[in-house]
Design an enzyme around this catalytic site. Structure first.
Site, PDB file in Angstrom:
ATOM      1  N   GLU A 139      11.357  -7.252 -19.134  1.00  0.00           N
ATOM      2  CA  GLU A 139      12.750  -7.059 -19.570  1.00  0.00           C
ATOM      3  C   GLU A 139      13.493  -8.384 -19.695  1.00  0.00           C
ATOM      4  O   GLU A 139      13.592  -9.153 -18.726  1.00  0.00           O
ATOM      5  CB  GLU A 139      13.475  -6.145 -18.565  1.00  0.00           C
ATOM      6  CG  GLU A 139      14.848  -5.724 -19.050  1.00  0.00           C
ATOM      7  CD  GLU A 139      15.530  -4.735 -18.103  1.00  0.00           C
ATOM      8  OE1 GLU A 139      14.844  -4.117 -17.268  1.00  0.00           O
ATOM      9  OE2 GLU A 139      16.757  -4.587 -18.221  1.00  0.00           O
ATOM     10  N   HIS A 164      22.369  -9.594 -22.678  1.00  0.00           N
ATOM     11  CA  HIS A 164      21.090  -8.879 -22.736  1.00  0.00           C
ATOM     12  C   HIS A 164      20.581  -8.841 -24.174  1.00  0.00           C
ATOM     13  O   HIS A 164      19.423  -9.141 -24.438  1.00  0.00           O
ATOM     14  CB  HIS A 164      21.303  -7.465 -22.207  1.00  0.00           C
ATOM     15  CG  HIS A 164      20.040  -6.704 -22.009  1.00  0.00           C
ATOM     16  ND1 HIS A 164      19.214  -6.921 -20.935  1.00  0.00           N
ATOM     17  CD2 HIS A 164      19.459  -5.750 -22.757  1.00  0.00           C
ATOM     18  CE1 HIS A 164      18.181  -6.119 -21.019  1.00  0.00           C
ATOM     19  NE2 HIS A 164      18.297  -5.399 -22.123  1.00  0.00           N
ATOM     20  N   ASP A 219       1.391  -3.142  -4.829  1.00  0.00           N
ATOM     21  CA  ASP A 219       1.413  -1.759  -5.296  1.00  0.00           C
ATOM     22  C   ASP A 219       2.863  -1.354  -5.602  1.00  0.00           C
ATOM     23  O   ASP A 219       3.635  -1.012  -4.706  1.00  0.00           O
ATOM     24  CB  ASP A 219       0.817  -0.862  -4.198  1.00  0.00           C
ATOM     25  CG  ASP A 219       0.762   0.606  -4.590  1.00  0.00           C
ATOM     26  OD1 ASP A 219       1.477   1.018  -5.528  1.00  0.00           O
ATOM     27  OD2 ASP A 219       0.014   1.350  -3.926  1.00  0.00           O
ATOM     28  N   LYS A 240      18.472   0.211  -9.574  1.00  0.00           N
ATOM     29  CA  LYS A 240      17.533  -0.251 -10.615  1.00  0.00           C
ATOM     30  C   LYS A 240      17.677  -1.761 -10.789  1.00  0.00           C
ATOM     31  O   LYS A 240      16.700  -2.488 -10.978  1.00  0.00           O
ATOM     32  CB  LYS A 240      17.792   0.502 -11.924  1.00  0.00           C
ATOM     33  CG  LYS A 240      16.688   0.375 -12.954  1.00  0.00           C
ATOM     34  CD  LYS A 240      16.830  -0.844 -13.847  1.00  0.00           C
ATOM     35  CE  LYS A 240      15.742  -0.931 -14.898  1.00  0.00           C
ATOM     36  NZ  LYS A 240      15.853  -2.151 -15.723  1.00  0.00           N
TER      37      LYS A 240
HETATM   38  P1  NAD Z   1      -7.237  -3.276   2.048  1.00  0.00           P
HETATM   39  O1  NAD Z   1      -7.899  -2.144   2.689  1.00  0.00           O
HETATM   40  O2  NAD Z   1      -7.752  -3.746   0.759  1.00  0.00           O
HETATM   41  O3  NAD Z   1      -7.269  -4.556   3.017  1.00  0.00           O
HETATM   42  C1  NAD Z   1      -6.778  -4.589   4.285  1.00  0.00           C
HETATM   43  C2  NAD Z   1      -7.829  -5.183   5.184  1.00  0.00           C
HETATM   44  O4  NAD Z   1      -7.740  -6.613   5.198  1.00  0.00           O
HETATM   45  C3  NAD Z   1      -7.632  -4.757   6.598  1.00  0.00           C
HETATM   46  O5  NAD Z   1      -8.347  -3.575   6.842  1.00  0.00           O
HETATM   47  C4  NAD Z   1      -8.121  -5.922   7.431  1.00  0.00           C
HETATM   48  O6  NAD Z   1      -9.404  -5.655   7.926  1.00  0.00           O
HETATM   49  C5  NAD Z   1      -8.200  -7.086   6.436  1.00  0.00           C
HETATM   50  N1  NAD Z   1      -7.387  -8.241   6.871  1.00  0.00           N
HETATM   51  C6  NAD Z   1      -7.801  -9.530   6.885  1.00  0.00           C
HETATM   52  N2  NAD Z   1      -6.819 -10.340   7.275  1.00  0.00           N
HETATM   53  C7  NAD Z   1      -5.745  -9.567   7.537  1.00  0.00           C
HETATM   54  C8  NAD Z   1      -4.416  -9.838   7.965  1.00  0.00           C
HETATM   55  N3  NAD Z   1      -3.993 -11.091   8.217  1.00  0.00           N
HETATM   56  N4  NAD Z   1      -3.555  -8.805   8.108  1.00  0.00           N
HETATM   57  C9  NAD Z   1      -3.942  -7.540   7.849  1.00  0.00           C
HETATM   58  N5  NAD Z   1      -5.202  -7.213   7.437  1.00  0.00           N
HETATM   59  C10 NAD Z   1      -6.095  -8.228   7.271  1.00  0.00           C
HETATM   60  O7  NAD Z   1      -5.695  -3.077   1.806  1.00  0.00           O
HETATM   61  P2  NAD Z   1      -4.515  -2.249   2.434  1.00  0.00           P
HETATM   62  O8  NAD Z   1      -3.389  -3.190   2.520  1.00  0.00           O
HETATM   63  O9  NAD Z   1      -4.870  -1.471   3.648  1.00  0.00           O
HETATM   64  O10 NAD Z   1      -4.239  -1.169   1.307  1.00  0.00           O
HETATM   65  C11 NAD Z   1      -3.549  -1.544   0.144  1.00  0.00           C
HETATM   66  C12 NAD Z   1      -4.114  -0.807  -1.038  1.00  0.00           C
HETATM   67  O11 NAD Z   1      -4.084   0.588  -0.795  1.00  0.00           O
HETATM   68  C13 NAD Z   1      -3.337  -1.045  -2.283  1.00  0.00           C
HETATM   69  O12 NAD Z   1      -4.220  -1.420  -3.307  1.00  0.00           O
HETATM   70  C14 NAD Z   1      -2.738   0.312  -2.597  1.00  0.00           C
HETATM   71  O13 NAD Z   1      -2.576   0.495  -3.979  1.00  0.00           O
HETATM   72  C15 NAD Z   1      -3.727   1.246  -2.004  1.00  0.00           C
HETATM   73  N6  NAD Z   1      -3.297   2.597  -1.643  1.00  0.00           N
HETATM   74  C16 NAD Z   1      -1.996   2.945  -1.589  1.00  0.00           C
HETATM   75  C17 NAD Z   1      -1.631   4.230  -1.203  1.00  0.00           C
HETATM   76  C18 NAD Z   1      -0.183   4.617  -1.092  1.00  0.00           C
HETATM   77  O14 NAD Z   1       0.138   5.799  -0.951  1.00  0.00           O
HETATM   78  N7  NAD Z   1       0.730   3.691  -1.140  1.00  0.00           N
HETATM   79  C19 NAD Z   1      -2.612   5.153  -0.872  1.00  0.00           C
HETATM   80  C20 NAD Z   1      -3.941   4.754  -0.925  1.00  0.00           C
HETATM   81  C21 NAD Z   1      -4.276   3.467  -1.291  1.00  0.00           C
END
Ligand code: NAD
Length: 421
Positions: free
Chosen positions: A84, A375, A277, A261
């Site tokens: 945008e 805009h 996300d 927004k």
């Molecule tokens: P992920 O599972 O990819 O990674 C997280 C992992 O990174 C952890 O399990 C941990 O082992 C590791 N890690 C390493 N260093 C870390 C640190 N300093 N701090 C924390 N963890 C560390 O990612 P996630 O963040 O658990 O999930 C995010 C993803 O899940 C996004 O892609 C999202 O789109 C998706 N998702 C979202 C939903 C929702 O409802 N919002 C539902 C399902 C999946």
């Protein structure tokens, strides 16, 4: 006419060229159109093909950089991915005006995400709640056994609570698991944990677990941002105007939706640039805005004792700097490098500041000249391009429309025809 058929078995197993050929035939695309898809996918097909299924190309967005941001006394250059016009310029401008009084002051809570387990078929809710509470330490330990890396980084499941809900399908017991997800957005972490404790909860309560998933109502993961815009700098009329706009947003969901927004223009652009996300960020913001039962603005403006304008923003922000695609998307990695953030909390705070800056900028324009002038000036190039202008033609047509104060599809078409003659 719709596609010839959308029933394409095992499209995901086809090579990229096979997918393009199917698409060409089914959607009746020209060679040039297929070339366009191939061209944009050229640099990143390998990466994006691992991100989602059935990839046919890449949808690109501009990546701009917001300048002038002073946040908690530190200088930041902030990458923003947004289509945008005027969003990036507005952020730079608001940040520049806030510098005079020290920029943005931000803080954030611990990065606590909430996971839900829905327990059904329970006879005695009070006994079930009691037994879950008695076994709290065991439940937390069981959850934590699922992510040693998180624990090593100082995170993990830290607490739980239960509640009984009356629903259209009868009463049910809900358990909330609170997880410190450190630098991750945390959905996968939390989902793994709540799935991991569900059987034990069933054994304890005699019920059965249905849904086991993260909540995007991330109310334990909050950011606060504050800035002061000096009346000498922005004018008392703007201060009063923004107070009027703020009052309307608090009284009227029609206005609150657009007020928010404006905030999300900034928050989303940084979320996208850093590979976060967006759906989670949006779901979280709007569910929080509606927490009282009436949809409310995420920010509030008031006048301080000096007559300056103070803006304050408070919202949940479930984002990360590890996990998801934050590490596998090369531009997300670069954005994080430009930002020089070391923790997810730091990124949360930057996003809060950008959200507030964007909010102020939109309100300032609204109470002065109205949103359309600036805009449409920026949007005029898009309009010129939409009617078929290319290269220098775009600038000539856009400039003429702005001078004439007539930025429209119809005028762009007339000017384009004139140019062609
Ligand atoms: P992920 O599972 O990819 O990674 C997280 C992992 O990174 C952890 O399990 C941990 O082992 C590791 N890690 C390493 N260093 C870390 C640190 N300093 N701090 C924390 N963890 C560390 O990612 P996630 O963040 O658990 O999930 C995010 C993803 O899940 C996004 O892609 C999202 O789109 C998706 N998702 C979202 C939903 C929702 O409802 N919002 C539902 C399902 C999946």
């Amino acid at each position: 006419m719709t596609a010839q058929t959308s029933r394409i078995p095992e499209f995901y197993k086809k090579t990229y060229e096979e997918r393009l050929q199917i698409l060409k035939q089914q959607a009746e695309l020209s060679d040039e159109e297929i070339h366009l898809l191939r061209l944009h996918a050229a640099a990143s097909f390998g990466t994006v093909n691992r991100m989602i299924e059935n990839v046919i190309s890449v949808m690109f967005l501009p990546l701009g950089m917001a300048t002038n941001f002073l946040i908690n006394g530190e200088e930041y250059m902030i990458p923003m991915a947004v289509e945008e016009s005027s969003v990036v310029a507005a952020a730079c401008n608001a940040a520049k005006l806030a510098r005079i009084s020290g920029g943005f002051f931000v803080s954030s809570s611990d990065p606590i995400m909430i996971g839900q387990v829905q327990l059904l078929g329970i006879n005695d809710f009070s006994a079930a709640q009691k037994i879950i509470f008695l076994h709290k330490a065991r439940i937390l330990a069981l959850a934590n056994a699922h992510d040693q890396v998180l624990i090593a980084n100082g995170g993990g499941a830290v607490d739980l609570e239960t509640k009984v809900l009356e629903t259209s399908r009868g009463p049910m017991l809900i358990m909330h698991l609170f997880v410190n997800v450190c630098d991750a957005m945390g959905s996968n972490i939390v989902n793994t944990m709540v799935e991991g404790v569900a059987t034990f909860l069933e054994d304890l309560t005699g019920g059965y677990a249905r849904l086991r998933i993260v909540s995007n109502y991330a109310v334990r993961r909050m950011v606060k941002a504050r800035a002061v815009w000096k009346k000498e700098q922005i004018g008392t009329e703007v201060v009063e105007g923004i107070l009027d706009a703020d009052a309307l947003a608090h009284a009227d969901p029609y206005r609150a939706a657009t007020h928010n927004k404006g905030i999300m223009n900034g928050v989303d652009a940084v979320a996208l640039a850093t590979g976060n996300d967006l759906r989670a960020v949006e779901a979280s913001a709007h569910s929080y805005a509606a927490r009282s039962g009436s949809y409310q603005p995420l920010s509030h403006f008031y006048k301080n004792e000096d007559g300056d304008l103070v803006g304050e923003l408070e919202m949940p922000l479930p984002i990360g700097i590890v996990g998801g695609i934050t590490k596998s998307h090369p531009i997300a990695q670069l954005s994080l490098k430009i930002l020089r953030v070391k923790t997810a909390c730091q990124l949360t705070e930057i996003m809060g500041a950008v959200g507030l800056a964007q909010n102020f900028a939109a309100l300032r324009v609204l109470v002065r000249e109205g949103i359309q002038r600036g805009h449409m000036r920026l949007h005029s190039k898009n309009i010129a391009s939409n009617v078929g202008a290319i290269g220098d033609e775009i600038d000539v047509i856009a400039e003429r429309m702005v001078c004439e104060r007539s930025v429209s599809d119809g005028r762009a078409r007339e000017l384009f025809d004139e140019l062609k003659k």
